[in-house]
Design an enzyme around this catalytic site. Structure first.
Site, mmCIF file in Angstrom:
data_model
loop_
_atom_site.group_PDB
_atom_site.id
_atom_site.type_symbol
_atom_site.label_atom_id
_atom_site.label_comp_id
_atom_site.label_asym_id
_atom_site.label_seq_id
_atom_site.Cartn_x
_atom_site.Cartn_y
_atom_site.Cartn_z
ATOM 1 N N SER A 62 0.826 -1.214 0.000
ATOM 2 C CA SER A 62 0.000 0.000 0.000
ATOM 3 C C SER A 62 0.859 1.263 0.000
ATOM 4 O O SER A 62 2.000 1.254 0.465
ATOM 5 C CB SER A 62 -0.892 0.035 1.242
ATOM 6 O OG SER A 62 -1.630 -1.157 1.359
HETATM 7 N N1 SAH Z 1 -0.364 -4.946 4.007
HETATM 8 C C1 SAH Z 1 0.462 -5.211 2.841
HETATM 9 C C2 SAH Z 1 -0.218 -4.877 1.541
HETATM 10 C C3 SAH Z 1 -1.203 -5.910 1.243
HETATM 11 S S1 SAH Z 1 -1.923 -5.998 -0.384
HETATM 12 C C4 SAH Z 1 1.812 -4.527 2.934
HETATM 13 O O1 SAH Z 1 2.077 -3.799 3.885
HETATM 14 O O2 SAH Z 1 2.632 -4.747 2.038
HETATM 15 C C5 SAH Z 1 -3.176 -7.178 0.024
HETATM 16 C C6 SAH Z 1 -2.690 -8.575 0.306
HETATM 17 O O3 SAH Z 1 -3.810 -9.335 0.730
HETATM 18 C C7 SAH Z 1 -2.122 -9.309 -0.921
HETATM 19 O O4 SAH Z 1 -0.798 -9.697 -0.660
HETATM 20 C C8 SAH Z 1 -3.061 -10.508 -1.078
HETATM 21 O O5 SAH Z 1 -2.399 -11.692 -1.503
HETATM 22 C C9 SAH Z 1 -3.615 -10.678 0.330
HETATM 23 N N2 SAH Z 1 -4.896 -11.379 0.450
HETATM 24 C C10 SAH Z 1 -5.974 -11.358 -0.379
HETATM 25 N N3 SAH Z 1 -6.965 -12.135 0.111
HETATM 26 C C11 SAH Z 1 -6.504 -12.674 1.280
HETATM 27 C C12 SAH Z 1 -7.048 -13.564 2.254
HETATM 28 N N4 SAH Z 1 -8.284 -14.077 2.151
HETATM 29 N N5 SAH Z 1 -6.291 -13.893 3.324
HETATM 30 C C13 SAH Z 1 -5.029 -13.400 3.472
HETATM 31 N N6 SAH Z 1 -4.453 -12.558 2.577
HETATM 32 C C14 SAH Z 1 -5.186 -12.193 1.502
#
Ligand code: SAH
Length: 226
Positions: free
Chosen positions: A64
């Site tokens: 993000s």
């Molecule tokens: N917080 C992260 C950014 C996350 S982007 C950072 O600081 O870099 C969103 C993430 O959510 C992605 O990596 C995606 O693979 C994950 N995601 C999507 N659905 C999910 C689920 N059901 N459980 C766990 N992770 C999930």
């Protein structure tokens, strides 16, 4: 790339986020000044680590933008000692910023961050990044479907979801502690999403819409695509 003064870049970005009114609280400012975002982005993107923009991790996912990390931390009203659940570990950066706030080094009553990631390679990436930046004892990375929460460690003082859900997953509301705050983007994949806040007080829930946002879709049982 090698001569970038990352610390100076970090200060410049934090000052910009203060000036634009995104960063307000002392504890969030301190954490964002401390966590090295350049250690959480893919190597070839290090020179962009302090641009206020999302960056790709892998598998079409992103880390993000710094202003979004700052805003969500402000909305979470984090305190030292909080037990926090994050859904969507990605790079591990946001989890490290939260850990810096709830479990600063040397505190007698440290909190802990549990972060769940659906994609195995990204869970490994987050774990590796958190290890090399000395957050591994304050953050536990779990590979799995975060829409189910983490019943074995519940209840959580704070829950944050960093991908957009079709609706608020029931297990997350159930696993929120009394006095807890849950922050989650809800809306269509890639557009028309609203950041929502749920506050739980003695089994009463209060819902608020905070602002419009754009996140990658949340997948899994209570996400998109089942
Ligand atoms: N917080 C992260 C950014 C996350 S982007 C950072 O600081 O870099 C969103 C993430 O959510 C992605 O990596 C995606 O693979 C994950 N995601 C999507 N659905 C999910 C689920 N059901 N459980 C766990 N992770 C999930």
């Amino acid at each position: 790339m090698t001569n970038i003064d990352f610390e100076a870049e970090r200060k410049r970005l934090v000052n910009y986020l203060i000036k634009t009114g995104v960063l307000k609280s002392e504890n969030v400012i301190k954490a964002m000044l401390k966590v090295p975002r350049e250690e959480f982005v893919p190597k070839h993107l290090k020179n962009q680590a302090y641009e206020d923009t999302p960056l790709p991790t892998s598998h079409g996912q992103t880390i993000s933008a710094p202003h979004m990390v700052a805003m969500m931390c402000e909305f979470l009203e984090l305190r030292v000692g909080d037990k926090v659940l994050e859904i969507g570990a990605g790079s591990g950066y946001h989890a490290a910023v939260i850990a810096e706030i709830v479990a600063p080094e040397g505190t007698k009553n440290p909190g802990h961050v549990y972060t769940i990631e659906l994609i195995k390679e990204l869970a490994d990436f987050a774990r590796k990044n958190l290890e090399k930046t000395s957050y591994k004892n304050r953050v536990t990375v779990i590979h799995g479907d975060g829409t189910l929460g983490l019943p074995e460690y519940a209840p959580f003082d704070r829950i944050i979801v960093t991908a957009a859900a079709p609706s608020i997953p029931k297990p997350l509301i159930e696993q929120l502690a009394d006095g807890g705050i849950l922050i989650i983007p809800v809306g269509e994949p890639h557009f028309s999403q609203v950041l929502k806040r749920v506050m739980k007080v003695k089994d009463t829930l209060k819902f608020d819409d905070l602002c419009d946002v754009v996140f990658v879709p949340l997948r899994g049982k209570y996400g998109w695509l089942g």
